[in-house]
Scaffold this motif. Structure first.
Motif, PDB file in Angstrom:
ATOM      1  N   ALA A   1      -4.693  12.573  -2.917  1.00  0.00           N
ATOM      2  CA  ALA A   1      -5.807  12.251  -2.027  1.00  0.00           C
ATOM      3  C   ALA A   1      -6.951  11.578  -2.803  1.00  0.00           C
ATOM      4  CB  ALA A   1      -6.318  13.514  -1.342  1.00  0.00           C
ATOM      5  N   LEU A  14      -1.580   7.830   5.613  1.00  0.00           N
ATOM      6  CA  LEU A  14      -0.404   7.549   4.792  1.00  0.00           C
ATOM      7  C   LEU A  14       0.608   8.694   4.860  1.00  0.00           C
ATOM      8  CD1 LEU A  14      -2.201   5.803   1.834  1.00  0.00           C
ATOM      9  CD2 LEU A  14      -0.573   4.772   3.414  1.00  0.00           C
ATOM     10  N   TRP A  74      -6.651   9.583  -5.403  1.00  0.00           N
ATOM     11  CA  TRP A  74      -6.282   8.180  -5.614  1.00  0.00           C
ATOM     12  C   TRP A  74      -6.540   7.377  -4.338  1.00  0.00           C
ATOM     13  CZ3 TRP A  74      -2.456   5.195  -3.207  1.00  0.00           C
ATOM     14  CH2 TRP A  74      -2.205   3.946  -3.793  1.00  0.00           C
ATOM     15  N   CYS A  75      -6.247   7.977  -3.180  1.00  0.00           N
ATOM     16  CA  CYS A  75      -6.521   7.305  -1.907  1.00  0.00           C
ATOM     17  C   CYS A  75      -8.006   7.016  -1.763  1.00  0.00           C
ATOM     18  CB  CYS A  75      -6.052   8.166  -0.744  1.00  0.00           C
ATOM     19  SG  CYS A  75      -4.261   8.196  -0.560  1.00  0.00           S
ATOM     20  N   ARG A  76      -8.803   8.008  -2.083  1.00  0.00           N
ATOM     21  CA  ARG A  76     -10.250   7.851  -1.988  1.00  0.00           C
ATOM     22  C   ARG A  76     -10.735   6.702  -2.849  1.00  0.00           C
ATOM     23  NH1 ARG A  76     -13.755  11.233   0.519  1.00  0.00           N
ATOM     24  NH2 ARG A  76     -15.855  10.732  -0.190  1.00  0.00           N
ATOM     25  N   VAL A  99       0.840  -1.201   0.000  1.00  0.00           N
ATOM     26  CA  VAL A  99       0.000   0.000   0.000  1.00  0.00           C
ATOM     27  C   VAL A  99       0.878   1.254   0.000  1.00  0.00           C
ATOM     28  CG1 VAL A  99      -1.588   1.387   1.407  1.00  0.00           C
ATOM     29  CG2 VAL A  99      -1.982  -1.066   1.135  1.00  0.00           C
ATOM     30  N   TYR A 100       1.870   1.255   0.886  1.00  0.00           N
ATOM     31  CA  TYR A 100       2.744   2.426   1.006  1.00  0.00           C
ATOM     32  C   TYR A 100       3.495   2.676  -0.302  1.00  0.00           C
ATOM     33  CZ  TYR A 100       6.184   5.665   2.969  1.00  0.00           C
ATOM     34  OH  TYR A 100       6.963   6.768   3.216  1.00  0.00           O
ATOM     35  N   ASN A 153      -9.180   4.199  -3.719  1.00  0.00           N
ATOM     36  CA  ASN A 153      -8.698   2.900  -3.257  1.00  0.00           C
ATOM     37  C   ASN A 153      -9.016   2.645  -1.783  1.00  0.00           C
ATOM     38  OD1 ASN A 153      -7.041   1.560  -5.557  1.00  0.00           O
ATOM     39  ND2 ASN A 153      -6.506   3.736  -5.636  1.00  0.00           N
ATOM     40  N   PHE A 198       1.265   4.145  -2.843  1.00  0.00           N
ATOM     41  CA  PHE A 198       0.984   5.544  -2.501  1.00  0.00           C
ATOM     42  C   PHE A 198       2.142   6.442  -2.960  1.00  0.00           C
ATOM     43  CE2 PHE A 198       1.370   8.941   0.816  1.00  0.00           C
ATOM     44  CZ  PHE A 198       0.257   9.678   0.435  1.00  0.00           C
ATOM     45  N   LEU A 205      -8.302   4.225   0.806  1.00  0.00           N
ATOM     46  CA  LEU A 205      -7.154   4.415   1.682  1.00  0.00           C
ATOM     47  C   LEU A 205      -7.280   5.741   2.419  1.00  0.00           C
ATOM     48  CD1 LEU A 205      -4.350   3.208  -0.736  1.00  0.00           C
ATOM     49  CD2 LEU A 205      -5.225   2.006   1.262  1.00  0.00           C
ATOM     50  N   ASN A 206      -6.735   5.767   3.612  1.00  0.00           N
ATOM     51  CA  ASN A 206      -6.779   6.945   4.467  1.00  0.00           C
ATOM     52  C   ASN A 206      -5.573   7.845   4.156  1.00  0.00           C
ATOM     53  OD1 ASN A 206      -6.660   8.790   6.561  1.00  0.00           O
ATOM     54  ND2 ASN A 206      -7.181   7.300   8.142  1.00  0.00           N
ATOM     55  N   PHE A 207      -5.836   8.896   3.404  1.00  0.00           N
ATOM     56  CA  PHE A 207      -4.769   9.786   2.956  1.00  0.00           C
ATOM     57  C   PHE A 207      -3.929  10.316   4.114  1.00  0.00           C
ATOM     58  CE2 PHE A 207      -3.534  14.228   1.810  1.00  0.00           C
ATOM     59  CZ  PHE A 207      -2.555  13.902   0.877  1.00  0.00           C
TER      60      PHE A 207
END
Length: 678
Positions: free
Chosen positions: A539, A552, A541-543, A527-528, A545, A531, A547-549
């Motif tokens: 942010a 990260l 892309w995080c949304r 994940v990292y 997927n 990112f 993922l919590n921007f």
DNA sequence: GAGCACTGC
């Protein structure tokens, strides 16, 4: 000018339990009394509620009367980062500085953010950070006064800090310690500082050591009501109370304390159902959840004013007791319970137990109704049940895994931690277990001395001991860059994946997208890496997927900080060390090296999957459930190591799992598995 | 098939 408002003496009688009736000081005398005691005695205990202005005013009094004149600094510690930053901003403003000038005369310092300069004379900081500062400056010589705020909360760090300050006072009698406390624990604090074998501290007798100053808070009267009969179902009673308040009481928002997310959602559903019963009324209810697990966006709702003709009902965990302050609350409903973490030293398992609150907690909760105007508090227990409650919450130090604390104390030169002067000594079982853990990790030797370099290096890192050991071993497995990432991601504690707009399916899908068969550690690494390769600040892309921007971004900070720590220890990110099995390791792929490296730190957290998908400890005495966040919630495995273990209500969960080979356990921890047996 | 109170370095 804000000074006078802040320490204005309220006339109301309020809670008898909150205040000592005699000796309340008018505003003009508080300053004089404080400056007099600080001039005369090493220790001053300040008793005063939140809102009394003590935190903002006392450092200014000291500053103006010369305690910072010779270039020394007045430090004020807080248990929480948010308090350190916001109080610093407020004090700077009161002293006439513009927001941009924060960090000059008045500043703050928290992890990752040092907003101070050579000019800084008043410094707000977290108590944990001041403890870390003692590694470089054991006597804290740059400070003339150290004020430990919110000491009554008895957090692990502030308890340890008080013990160490007591030690420092012996060597620096000119140092001034101010302990601020909201409850009547004042005498305990003063007695603690006064006590030792000859009753002397800094050459002074007990009477010469310090004084207690009690100040009146700026709160409004709160009318407290109890149940006549105890209730068997406090969630239902709470909901009924909400409805009663709504139909009979004046305007004003409601704050309802429950113990956890499940109860909160349950209560909100019930309230929502019953709003309909009122029909199209002119006044309606807006129930809002509040707990730490919510993302900040959702938490934000509780601070926004309700629409017209709407009464907010904030249904909250203990987070609203001290950490979060909401304006406009006129009614508090207190279920009388709280979830507390407890550590079981015999099994090495943390538990979350629902416990009755303490009187101090109940008082604090009730006070939340009187912040801006007179209020009411409905306690969902009887008055005699209240009388039976413990006075204060059990200190954290008596119910935690002490391995990290012991390691830190040893690194500060405390050789005999069993005889350390604790404010409340922890049970010996906790100490023994902590020593066992540190010994099995190689941080201390058989004589309980810190090892070099491993033990001292572990203590330097802001990581729990098992993770610190793993990271320090990474160069031997040629996986330091990867382990830096994994260690940073582990500190995020399950906040990496989030479901946006409650879309669980999307979240699960995203998890599968990043999943690595060998386990959660490499999945988080994946994940990292993704990112970073998406530009570190995407942010959107995080949304997409789940993922919590923010999490990260925090991982990036932690990683950088850890990398710097290692560099200071002479270990570059690219470092590789040859251990005894260097040749063997060179033939292995990266994932295997990472898994082996994890085993060297987490061997004590081994488990084996049974055919039904649950795990069992090596001894086979505890059934462990895979936390639903793990990739092994769906998949088969054999032996694994896990990062964390926690028991809630009836199940013991393990989270962050990675597969290992059983042989590795005996290879990397032979003495541990020989003595423990299998 | 189903979940963890709250901090901090």
């Amino acid at each position: 000018m804000a000074e006078k408002d802040d320490i204005e003496v309220s006339e109301a009688g309020l809670f008898p339990a909150l205040y000592k009736p005699p000796g309340l000081l008018p505003i003009a005398q508080l300053k004089d009394a404080l400056l007099y005691t600080a001039e005369t005695y090493p220790v001053t205990i300040i008793v005063g509620e939140t809102g009394s202005g003590k935190t903002t005013q006392i450092p200014q009094f000291l500053h103006k009367s010369g305690w910072t004149s010779d270039g020394s600094v007045v430090a004020v510690t807080q248990p929480r980062r948010i308090a350190a930053t916001s109080v610093a901003a407020r004090v700077a403003e009161e002293m006439g500085f513009f927001p941009g000038q924060l960090g000059q005369e008045v500043g703050y310092s928290i992890r990752f953010e040092d907003v101070t300069s050579a000019k800084t004379q008043i410094k707000f900081m977290t108590d944990g950070l001041l403890l870390r500062e003692m590694l470089v400056d054991p006597l804290l010589k740059r400070y003339s006064v150290i004020m430990v705020d919110e000491a009554h909360e008895r957090s692990l760090s502030s308890d340890i800090l008080l013990s160490l300050l007591k030690k420092i006072l012996r060597k620096r009698p000119e140092l001034r310690v101010i302990v601020s406390s909201a409850t009547i624990e004042a005498q305990k604090f003063l007695d603690f500082f006064a006590s030792d074998e000859d009753g002397k501290v800094g050459g002074k007798t007990k009477n010469e050591l310090g004084r207690i100053i009690t100040i009146q808070g700026r709160v409004h009267p709160v009318d407290i009501q109890y149940l006549v009969e105890p209730t068997a179902d406090y969630v239902e009673t709470a909901v009924q109370t909400v409805m009663d308040i709504h139909s009979t009481e004046d305007k004003g928002d409601i704050l309802l304390f429950l113990t956890g997310r499940e109860e909160i959602n349950d209560a909100i559903d019930k309230i929502t159902d019953r709003i309909v019963d009122f029909g199209p009324s002119s006044q309606t209810l807006q129930p809002l959840p509040l707990y730490a697990g919510l993302d900040t966006e959702q938490q934000q709702f509780v601070f926004e004013p309700a629409p017209e003709n709407t009464r907010k009902v904030i249904v909250s965990t203990n987070i609203a007791e001290a950490s979060v302050t909401i304006d406009g609350i006129a009614y508090v409903i207190d279920c009388g319970f709280v979830k507390l973490r407890n550590y079981d030293p015999s099994l090495g398992i943390e538990r979350l137990n629902v416990c009755p609150v303490s009187k101090a907690s109940a008082t604090q909760r009730a006070g939340r109704a009187g912040r801006t105007r007179p209020g009411k508090c409905f306690r969902l227990y009887t008055e005699s049940a209240f009388a039976d409650l413990p006075e204060t919450t059990f200190p954290e130090i008596q119910r935690s895994d002490l391995a990290p604390v012991i390691l830190q104390l040893m690194n500060l030169g405390i050789t005999n931690v069993v005889r350390f002067d604790f404010l409340s000594p922890p049970p010996s079982k906790l100490l023994i277990r902590a020593m066992d853990t540190l010994h099995s990790l190689g941080a201390i030797d058989e004589y309980a001395r810190l090892t070099r370099p491993l033990g001292t290096r572990m203590a330097e890192l802001p990581l729990e001991p098992m993770l610190a050991k793993t990271l320090l071993n990474a160069p031997y497995f040629a996986c330091l860059p990867e382990m830096l990432t994994i260690a940073s991601m582990m500190t995020l504690q399950g906040t990496v994946f989030v479901s946006h707009d409650g879309n669980k399916k999307q979240e699960d899908k995203a998890k599968r997208r990043f999943a690595v068969a060998e386990g959660d550690h490499m999945t988080l690494y994946n994940v990292y890496e993704s990112f970073i390769s998406h530009g570190k600040k995407d942010a959107q892309w995080c949304r997409e997927n789940s993922l919590n921007f923010k999490a990260l971004v925090k991982a990036m900070s932690v990683r950088k900080q850890l990398r710097n720590h290692l560099e200071r220890l002479g270990i570059a990110e690219t470092a590789t060390f040859d251990g005894p099995d260097a040749a063997k390791l060179r033939g292995m792929n990266l994932v295997e090296r990472v898994r082996r490296c994890l085993t060297t730190g987490f061997f004590a957290h081994a488990a084996r999957m049974k055919s039904d998908g649950t795990f069992t400890t090596p001894k086979g005495d505890v059934t462990l459930w895979v936390h639903p966040s793990s990739i092994f919630f769906h998949r088969k495995a054999d032996w694994v190591i896990y990062h964390e273990i926690m028991e809630t209500r009836d199940k013991t969960y393990i989270r962050d799992l990675t597969t290992v080979e059983i042989d590795w356990l005996t290879e990397y921890a032979p003495s541990y598995y020989r003595t423990k047996g299998k």
